[in-house]
Design a protein around this motif. Structure first.
Motif, mmCIF file in Angstrom:
data_model
loop_
_atom_site.group_PDB
_atom_site.id
_atom_site.type_symbol
_atom_site.label_atom_id
_atom_site.label_comp_id
_atom_site.label_asym_id
_atom_site.label_seq_id
_atom_site.Cartn_x
_atom_site.Cartn_y
_atom_site.Cartn_z
ATOM 1 N N ILE A 4 -1.747 12.133 -11.999
ATOM 2 C CA ILE A 4 -3.036 11.758 -11.427
ATOM 3 C C ILE A 4 -3.666 10.627 -12.238
ATOM 4 O O ILE A 4 -4.253 9.693 -11.700
ATOM 5 N N ILE A 47 -4.227 -1.637 -5.565
ATOM 6 C CA ILE A 47 -4.547 -1.544 -4.140
ATOM 7 C C ILE A 47 -5.942 -2.088 -3.881
ATOM 8 O O ILE A 47 -6.192 -2.772 -2.895
ATOM 9 N N ARG A 48 -6.839 -1.806 -4.826
ATOM 10 C CA ARG A 48 -8.193 -2.300 -4.660
ATOM 11 C C ARG A 48 -8.210 -3.820 -4.687
ATOM 12 O O ARG A 48 -8.907 -4.466 -3.920
ATOM 13 N N LEU A 108 0.838 -1.202 0.000
ATOM 14 C CA LEU A 108 0.000 0.000 0.000
ATOM 15 C C LEU A 108 0.865 1.241 0.000
ATOM 16 O O LEU A 108 0.684 2.161 -0.794
ATOM 17 N N ALA A 168 -2.670 7.280 -11.392
ATOM 18 C CA ALA A 168 -3.216 6.708 -10.158
ATOM 19 C C ALA A 168 -4.250 5.640 -10.448
ATOM 20 O O ALA A 168 -4.505 4.785 -9.606
ATOM 21 N N VAL A 169 -4.828 5.673 -11.649
ATOM 22 C CA VAL A 169 -5.883 4.707 -11.979
ATOM 23 C C VAL A 169 -5.395 3.280 -11.804
ATOM 24 O O VAL A 169 -6.027 2.467 -11.124
ATOM 25 N N PHE A 171 1.217 3.928 -3.003
ATOM 26 C CA PHE A 171 0.837 5.317 -2.817
ATOM 27 C C PHE A 171 2.026 6.249 -3.026
ATOM 28 O O PHE A 171 1.854 7.401 -3.391
ATOM 29 N N ILE A 180 -4.273 2.395 -8.113
ATOM 30 C CA ILE A 180 -5.411 2.202 -7.209
ATOM 31 C C ILE A 180 -6.080 0.874 -7.516
ATOM 32 O O ILE A 180 -6.591 0.205 -6.620
ATOM 33 N N ARG A 181 -6.028 0.486 -8.779
ATOM 34 C CA ARG A 181 -6.629 -0.805 -9.116
ATOM 35 C C ARG A 181 -5.906 -1.927 -8.381
ATOM 36 O O ARG A 181 -6.523 -2.859 -7.867
ATOM 37 N N TYR A 220 -6.978 -5.038 -1.236
ATOM 38 C CA TYR A 220 -7.738 -4.814 -0.022
ATOM 39 C C TYR A 220 -9.200 -5.109 -0.144
ATOM 40 O O TYR A 220 -9.839 -5.475 0.819
ATOM 41 N N ILE A 232 1.963 6.765 -6.711
ATOM 42 C CA ILE A 232 0.916 7.694 -7.119
ATOM 43 C C ILE A 232 1.347 9.124 -6.808
ATOM 44 O O ILE A 232 1.035 10.045 -7.542
#
Lengths: 504, 472
Positions: free
Chosen positions: A438, A448-449, A396, A441-442, A400, A445-446, A452, A403
């Motif tokens: 930014i 990380i998604r 994580l 980040a897509v 981040f 975040i995918r 988690y 990102i």
């Protein structure tokens, strides 16, 4: 600490490299002797495997120790010019070498983990890393186009070997072969460029070239010379118009080799670029013909950021995402160098150092998880955080950082880049970088998604995190650095010290 | 060293119960805060700032400047007040990954308190964005439906994209001005041209518009509220929306005077569209949490009117509305959480006649609904009254339109209450127990706060008065 002898007598300057060379030769002699002895013996296979394991581990430990020794050796090195103006050593280069050694230490830990789960392998795999390191360290010192070429080729040859090491897997052999073919072609182009430069200036020495570049009215063929030269560097860095090899090559590499390829082989080139731009002084205000180089950097940087960010959105494979994120990050660096501002170039260098460090950490974590063959999909991470909480937490934080979320160090490095660009007035470039950051980040975040927000699939049962006793080193490093870099990076006394050390 | 195997593979087991620990420690923080405020009260409430100054970076002149004046004090007080209640709410709620949840809540508490205290633009921006990380994880992991992922994405990306222009403006100010010392920002901004000032104003405003949700950029809020666990909703509505409003009070109003005056018509347009649209849409909703979420949008729109009215009454009303909305919306979400813990659905057509089984909850919920409507005796009445007095002086027509939205507010709030609690007992409603002691405590405290502030608003208003006077 400037050693005043010319040429060969300047032995104090390259004493660490002599030490390095002797170490390499002695180790090679010992290992070859031992393996010959191994083949001759009529023992059964378990004995051979155990012996190979011992040899591999000892090679790795020796290399680790050696890296530490070199790190200490470069503490108070002499500076000067050596070997007929082929190499130059300055405090900036020594500093870069030490950072390189730090990152090489981490890469060696990846090799170590690899050796523990790949039971029987020949020692050459681990030993070649020494050769890569040797050529990279000398490459950082190169002051001549010829020495530059020789050392890059040495590095590439070892990389061809390392990439295709696993002969039983066709993907691995394919990646090695592709890298070999493309590299050969680009080397030819590079040599053509060197020929053009030599025709125009009569010398291949960087110092002389930097002086000669100022007094030009009719540039002629030297533009093409420099263009081809930079194209070769862009090829090695996987910058956009020349990045097509990266996808196939990265997919076939094993994790240790991937870290060497994606980080360690690029580091000397970035050092070289920084040195060239800081010392040769390409300047937007100077209106002479070779300012096309800045345009070149701007254009390729722009394309890299564009293709790097957009390219990664489609893929579900970790390696391919890594490739494109690397392309995008190199794009940020190139755009920053293209601003031709001292601060911008320097911050680009710092950005790359930091980025390579975080990438190696990420690859280390990946190497603990993925130990089978070459398909590592993001959905294999689903539910990782519920089962391996600490691992999820480390991932994580690292994602981040990529990102660029504010108080983490990734944001501050980008902030430095943007700050230096806005100070020169390149506000549009800064805006562009920030927007695409930014957008990138897509896909982070995918990931990380996936970690988690999902329930684990049965894929997760196949993955067993390979945590050894020595991972407390890496854990300590990661946690320490990720947290303190939040504050450390903002306290720029360290940065100021680095700046001063260049001109010491 | 074998222990690292264990660390890599599982979370640790704590030797104490994290729920009680969290609750008591957060109460402790609240008490400490109250005593500290009383110690400094003569400075704070007279309009000054209490400052602590740490220099983080000499190179970029980023100073960790903490400043507290009465505005910050009230917001920090609200945060610290809500957190023990949050820990009470999530007592039984969260069963899986409880330590992780409470850890996230603690991180969120620290960050929220920090965001109301810092006076440096870059640090404010950093904490503003960093809050998204725990929120993102909170909604994404602890929500109960599959749509939570989309909601978490929307939360993250709306805020990041909304505030990216703010970052560019901060960067520009840093480059132009050399440093971002809060007290010299005024002169720095006056040295720019009016056009540049307008761009910067709008970039800042955009970031705060997304956070304090106003019509064109409010889409993340209903989704986030619906998918978040109860505690997440309470915090989101109670404190995070106020971050946007606080940002306006702290950075937008004091620094740009004529520019604000220039933009007032635009703000009022945004506000009125947001308020009327949100109120009308709410009537149509079926999910209880969405109703309350849209009513949050409406309330924050009304607060926007107050802020940009430029009068003392308007500003006081706006800030007071933010505080009272923090209490009331938190209470409403907590009430819904009580019902949801029992019935596990939020759709209105499954409910009816709950008052037969839960009279105490019905009473408390009714009082909170009155607060939502801005009924006299509740704090939101005072707040809205002040706001409308303020904005009436600026533009009478807009104020009348906003009052129409209050009418719609009455419609949807009462209709919600009637559909859930009154009427024949629905077939789906079983006889669950009424509020237990723990739930009663937090609901009752929130209702009491609301009524107290309604009956004696001067307790808070007097604290704010001098700070707000300084803003003009």
């Amino acid at each position: 600490m400037f050693a005043n002898f010319n040429n060969f007598l300047n032995i104090y300057v390259y004493l660490p490299e002599i030490f390095f060379g002797f170490f390499v030769l002695l180790l090679l002699l010992f290992l070859v002797y031992d393996s010959i002895f191994l083949d001759i013996s009529l023992a059964d296979s378990t004995f051979v495997k155990k012996k190979k394991l011992i040899i591999n581990s000892s090679v790795i430990f020796l290399i680790l120790l050696f890296i530490l020794v070199l790190f200490a050796l470069y503490m108070n090195s002499y500076t000067g010019v050596i070997q007929g103006d082929s190499f130059i050593v300055s405090p900036f280069i020594i500093f870069s070498k030490r950072i390189f050694l730090l990152i090489a230490f981490l890469v060696m830990l990846i090799f170590f983990n690899y050796s523990r789960y790949m039971k029987a392998q020949s020692f050459e795999f681990y030993f070649s890393f020494l050769l890569v390191m040797f050529s990279s360290i000398l490459l950082m010192q190169a002051n001549n186009l010829v020495s530059f070429y020789i050392l890059i080729e040495l590095q590439s040859i070892v990389l061809y070997f390392l990439l295709a090491f696993d002969r039983s897997s066709s993907i691995s052999v394919e990646s090695g072969l592709k890298y070999f073919l493309v590299s050969i072609f680009m080397s030819i182009i590079f040599l053509l460029g060197v020929a053009f430069i030599y025709i125009s200036y009569g010398s291949t020495n960087f110092t002389i070239l930097s002086l000669l570049m100022y007094r030009l009215e009719d540039l002629g063929i030297s533009i093409y010379g420099f263009a081809l030269f930079f194209i070769f560097i862009f090829f090695k860095l996987a910058v956009v118009p020349f990045h097509f090899w990266a996808l196939d090559v990265y997919v076939g590499a094993s994790w240790p080799v991937l870290s060497v390829l994606s980080v360690l082989s690029k580091l000397p080139l970035i050092v070289f670029l920084t040195r060239v731009f800081l010392l040769m002084g390409f300047d937007v205000n100077f209106n002479f013909g070779l300012n096309f180089v800045l345009v070149l950097f701007d254009v390729t940087g722009f394309l890299s950021v564009l293709f790097g960010t957009i390219g990664a959105v489609y893929y579900m494979n970790f390696r391919k995402i890594l490739v494109y994120s690397g392309i995008a990050n190199i794009g940020y660096i190139l755009l920053s160098i293209g601003s031709s501002n001292f601060l911008a170039i320097f911050f680009a260098y710092i950005y790359f150092m930091f980025y390579s460090f975080v990438t190696v950490l990420l690859l280390y974590l990946f190497s603990l998880i993925f130990r089978t063959k070459f398909a590592e999909y993001t959905f294999q991470f689903r539910g990782l955080a519920s089962r391996y909480f600490y691992m999820g937490f480390l991932f994580l934080f690292i994602f981040f950082i990529f990102i660029g979320l504010p108080p983490l160090a990734g944001f501050w490095t980008k902030f430095l880049l943007l700050y230096s660009m806005v100070t020169t007035g390149a506000v549009l470039k800064a805006l562009f970088i920030f927007v695409f950051n930014i957008l990138s980040a897509v896909y982070y975040i995918r990931i990380i998604r996936e970690m988690y927000f999902g329930k684990s699939l049965e894929e997760l049962d196949k993955i067993k995190v390979f945590a050894t006793d020595f991972d407390f080193i890496i854990t300590f490093l990661v946690v320490f650095l990720l947290f303190t870099l939040v504050l450390l990076f903002v306290n720029f006394d360290m940065v100021i010290w680095i700046i001063l050390s260049i001109f010491a | 060293m074998r222990a690292w195997h264990y660390v890599f593979e599982s979370t640790r087991r704590l030797p104490y119960d994290i729920r009680g620990y969290s609750f008591y420690v957060s109460c402790l923080f609240l008490l400490l805060f109250v005593f500290t405020v009383r110690y400094y009260s003569f400075i704070i409430f007279a309009g000054g700032h209490v400052l602590h100054f740490f220099e983080i970076s000499s190179f970029l002149s980023i100073q960790l400047l903490f400043g507290i004046d009465s505005l910050s004090v009230l917001m920090v007080g609200l945060t610290l007040f809500l957190f023990p209640l949050c820990f009470l709410i999530s007592w039984e709620n969260i069963y899986y990954k409880r330590n992780f949840f409470f850890g996230l809540l603690w991180i969120l508490e620290i960050l929220l308190v920090l965001v109301f205290l810092v006076l440096d633009l870059i640090v404010f921006y950093s904490v503003f964005e960093f809050i998204l990380l725990p929120l993102f994880l909170l909604i994404g992991i602890f929500g109960k439906r599959n749509q939570k992922i989309g909601a978490a994405y929307k939360l993250f990306f709306y805020t990041v994209i909304g505030s990216f222009l703010m970052f560019i403006s901060i960067l520009y100010l840093l480059v132009v001005g050399g440093n971002l010392y809060y007290f010299s920002l005024n002169e720095l901004l006056l040295s720019l041209t009016e056009g540049a000032r307008r761009y910067i104003w709008f970039s800042f405003f955009l970031a705060f518009l997304v956070k304090l949700p106003v019509m064109p950029f409010h889409l993340w809020l209903p989704e986030a509220h619906v998918e978040a666990p109860t505690t997440g909703s309470v915090l989101l509505a109670g404190v995070l929306l106020k971050m946007g409003g606080y940002g306006i009070f702290r950075f937008l109003l004091p620094l740009f005077s004529e520019t604000t005056y220039y933009f007032i018509p635009l703000v009022f347009t945004f506000g009125i569209i947001s308020v009327i649209y949100a109120s009308i849409v709410t009537i149509r909703q079926v999910d209880i949490k969405k109703i309350i979420a849209y009513s949050s949008v409406a309330h924050m729109g009304i607060s926007l009117f107050g802020v940009f009215s430029g009068t003392v009454q308007g500003l006081q009303g706006a800030y007071f509305l933010m505080l009272s909305h923090g209490i009331i919306s938190s209470g409403l979400f907590a009430g819904i959480g009580v019902i949801y813990d029992r019935y596990h659905t939020r759709l209105l057509n499954y409910y009816g006649g709950l008052v037969q089984y839960m009279p105490i909850l019905a009473t408390l919920f009714f009082l909170l609904i009155l607060g939502n409507v801005s009924f006299p005796f509740t704090s939101s009445f005072i707040a809205e009254f002040l706001i409308f007095v303020g904005s009436f002086q600026i533009n009478t027509f807009i104020t009348l339109l906003a009052l129409i939205s209050t009418l719609f507010g009455v419609i949807y709030s009462f209709w919600l209450f009637v559909r859930v609690f009154f009427g024949p007992v629905s077939d789906y409603v079983q006889g669950f127990s009424d509020v237990n002691v723990r739930e009663f405590i937090y609901m009752f405290i929130l209702v009491v706060m609301m009524l107290t502030l309604g009956l004696r608003p001067n307790l808070i208003l007097s604290m704010m008065y001098s700070s707000i006077l300084l803003l003009l």
